[in-house]
Motif scaffolding. Structure first.
Motif, PDB file in Angstrom:
ATOM      1  N   HIS A  57      29.434  16.803  42.795  1.00 23.83           N
ATOM      2  CA  HIS A  57      30.753  16.430  42.283  1.00 23.83           C
ATOM      3  C   HIS A  57      30.843  16.927  40.851  1.00 23.83           C
ATOM      4  N   ASP A  58      31.691  17.921  40.607  1.00 26.81           N
ATOM      5  CA  ASP A  58      31.861  18.494  39.273  1.00 26.81           C
ATOM      6  C   ASP A  58      33.041  17.848  38.573  1.00 26.81           C
ATOM      7  N   THR A  59      32.911  17.645  37.259  1.00 24.70           N
ATOM      8  CA  THR A  59      33.987  16.981  36.525  1.00 24.70           C
ATOM      9  C   THR A  59      33.913  17.321  35.049  1.00 24.70           C
ATOM     10  N   SER A  92      31.577  18.621  47.075  1.00 24.57           N
ATOM     11  CA  SER A  92      31.285  19.958  47.593  1.00 24.57           C
ATOM     12  C   SER A  92      29.849  20.014  48.084  1.00 24.57           C
ATOM     13  N   LEU A  93      29.578  20.962  48.962  1.00 24.17           N
ATOM     14  CA  LEU A  93      28.209  21.167  49.412  1.00 24.17           C
ATOM     15  C   LEU A  93      27.376  21.750  48.276  1.00 24.17           C
ATOM     16  N   ALA A  94      26.170  21.242  48.107  1.00 23.51           N
ATOM     17  CA  ALA A  94      25.250  21.773  47.101  1.00 23.51           C
ATOM     18  C   ALA A  94      24.244  22.670  47.819  1.00 23.51           C
ATOM     19  N   VAL A  95      24.518  23.962  47.795  1.00 25.91           N
ATOM     20  CA  VAL A  95      23.669  24.942  48.478  1.00 25.91           C
ATOM     21  C   VAL A  95      22.747  25.573  47.446  1.00 25.91           C
ATOM     22  N   GLY A  96      21.464  25.235  47.506  1.00 23.86           N
ATOM     23  CA  GLY A  96      20.504  25.728  46.530  1.00 23.86           C
ATOM     24  C   GLY A  96      19.575  26.777  47.113  1.00 23.86           C
ATOM     25  N   PRO A  97      18.578  27.199  46.342  1.00 23.25           N
ATOM     26  CA  PRO A  97      17.637  28.235  46.799  1.00 23.25           C
ATOM     27  C   PRO A  97      16.926  27.880  48.100  1.00 23.25           C
ATOM     28  N   ALA A 135      30.671  29.220  45.193  1.00 28.12           N
ATOM     29  CA  ALA A 135      30.152  28.108  45.985  1.00 28.12           C
ATOM     30  C   ALA A 135      28.646  27.949  45.822  1.00 28.12           C
ATOM     31  N   PHE A 136      27.952  29.013  45.398  1.00 24.41           N
ATOM     32  CA  PHE A 136      26.503  28.974  45.247  1.00 24.41           C
ATOM     33  C   PHE A 136      26.078  28.915  43.791  1.00 24.41           C
ATOM     34  N   SER A 137      27.023  28.837  42.887  1.00 20.74           N
ATOM     35  CA  SER A 137      26.708  28.900  41.466  1.00 20.74           C
ATOM     36  C   SER A 137      26.098  27.594  40.967  1.00 20.74           C
ATOM     37  N   GLU A 138      25.158  27.723  40.031  1.00 23.32           N
ATOM     38  CA  GLU A 138      24.579  26.546  39.384  1.00 23.32           C
ATOM     39  C   GLU A 138      25.527  25.977  38.332  1.00 23.32           C
ATOM     40  N   LYS A 139      26.541  26.744  37.974  1.00 22.53           N
ATOM     41  CA  LYS A 139      27.497  26.292  36.977  1.00 22.53           C
ATOM     42  C   LYS A 139      28.564  25.415  37.623  1.00 22.53           C
ATOM     43  N   SER A 140      29.044  24.449  36.874  1.00 21.88           N
ATOM     44  CA  SER A 140      30.102  23.575  37.353  1.00 21.88           C
ATOM     45  C   SER A 140      31.427  24.319  37.375  1.00 21.88           C
ATOM     46  N   ARG A 141      32.190  24.151  38.447  1.00 19.00           N
ATOM     47  CA  ARG A 141      33.455  24.865  38.592  1.00 19.00           C
ATOM     48  C   ARG A 141      34.638  24.103  37.988  1.00 19.00           C
ATOM     49  N   TYR A 142      34.520  22.789  37.869  1.00 18.49           N
ATOM     50  CA  TYR A 142      35.660  21.981  37.437  1.00 18.49           C
ATOM     51  C   TYR A 142      35.348  21.173  36.185  1.00 18.49           C
TER      52      TYR A 142
END
Length: 232
Positions: A57-59, A92-97, A135-142
């Motif tokens: 959850h990005d905020t 969102s889905l957290a898709v990691g390595p 969708a795969f970024s480690e950075k927060s989108r929001y």
């Protein structure tokens, strides 16, 4: 497809009750005037299946303070900023390595079922090169802050707080198309709201033709467009 402006002010085209594959969206591309869906020179690229067991959850800072004050997550606008007046909290889905590596292994086993163990060991990792979309970024989108939790912890807390201990119900919510993004949404709700959301079909568990599914405590996402660009 219908058109609306979402809570963040962005125009989105959406269709409820369905998760549309890219070939289905391409049929609508002319009417939607989306040039990216009409491109025909896109080279072949992998279409993996991700099994995801974490949510994020990005905020931004203001919402972070409210989450800390409330000790939890909620829609601060109580649905008033949603076109349908539904009070929703978005994850969102957290898709990691690890998920990318596991998806790569499944993809290779499906593509080369007769591959030996020696060949599998020598196989160089490649899928991460394609996982370049946000969708795969480690950075927060929001915003600058991100919460990440195990999926089962989120569902368990939701069950205890809103479902009187019963399992929450999952449904195919909608497909949203933005300028350069396709968003598949899954609706999770209490059994008490069964009638309210009865028009939305139940999320499948074992359907191999579904874009999104839920099985064995994980969301299954069959990604068709995981690349920001196709230079690789």
């Amino acid at each position: 497809m219908q058109t609306q402006r979402n809570r963040r002010g962005y125009i989105q085209h959406f269709i409820n009750c369905k998760h549309l594959w890219l070939n289905e969206l391409k049929k609508l591309a002319h009417d939607l005037k989306n040039p990216y869906l009409l491109k025909e020179n896109v080279p072949e690229y992998p279409r993996p299946e991700f099994h995801v067991s974490h949510l994020k959850h990005d905020t931004e800072r203001g919402a972070l303070c409210w989450i800390r004050t409330d000790g939890g997550f909620k829609d601060p606008h109580r649905g008033f900023r949603d076109p349908h007046k539904w009070s929703l909290v978005w994850w969102s889905l957290a898709v990691g390595p690890e998920e990318i590596k596991a998806a790569e292994t499944r993809l290779l086993e499906k593509t080369y079922p007769n591959q030996t163990k020696e060949q599998a060991v020598k196989q160089q990792s490649f899928l991460w090169r394609f996982a370049t979309s946000p969708a795969f970024s480690e950075k927060s989108r929001y915003g600058s802050y991100r919460f990440t939790f195990p999926l089962q912890d989120v569902l368990s807390a939701y069950s205890q707080q809103f479902c009187f201990g019963a399992p929450p119900i999952m449904r195919v919510f909608r497909t949203c198309l933005f300028k350069k993004k396709v968003q598949y949404s899954v609706l999770v709700h209490s059994p008490a709201n069964r009638e309210l959301f009865s028009e939305f079909p139940l999320l499948p568990g074992n359907d191999p033709n579904a874009v999104c599914a839920y099985r064995d405590g994980r969301f299954i996402w069959r990604s068709e467009a995981m690349c920001e660009t196709h230079r690789y």
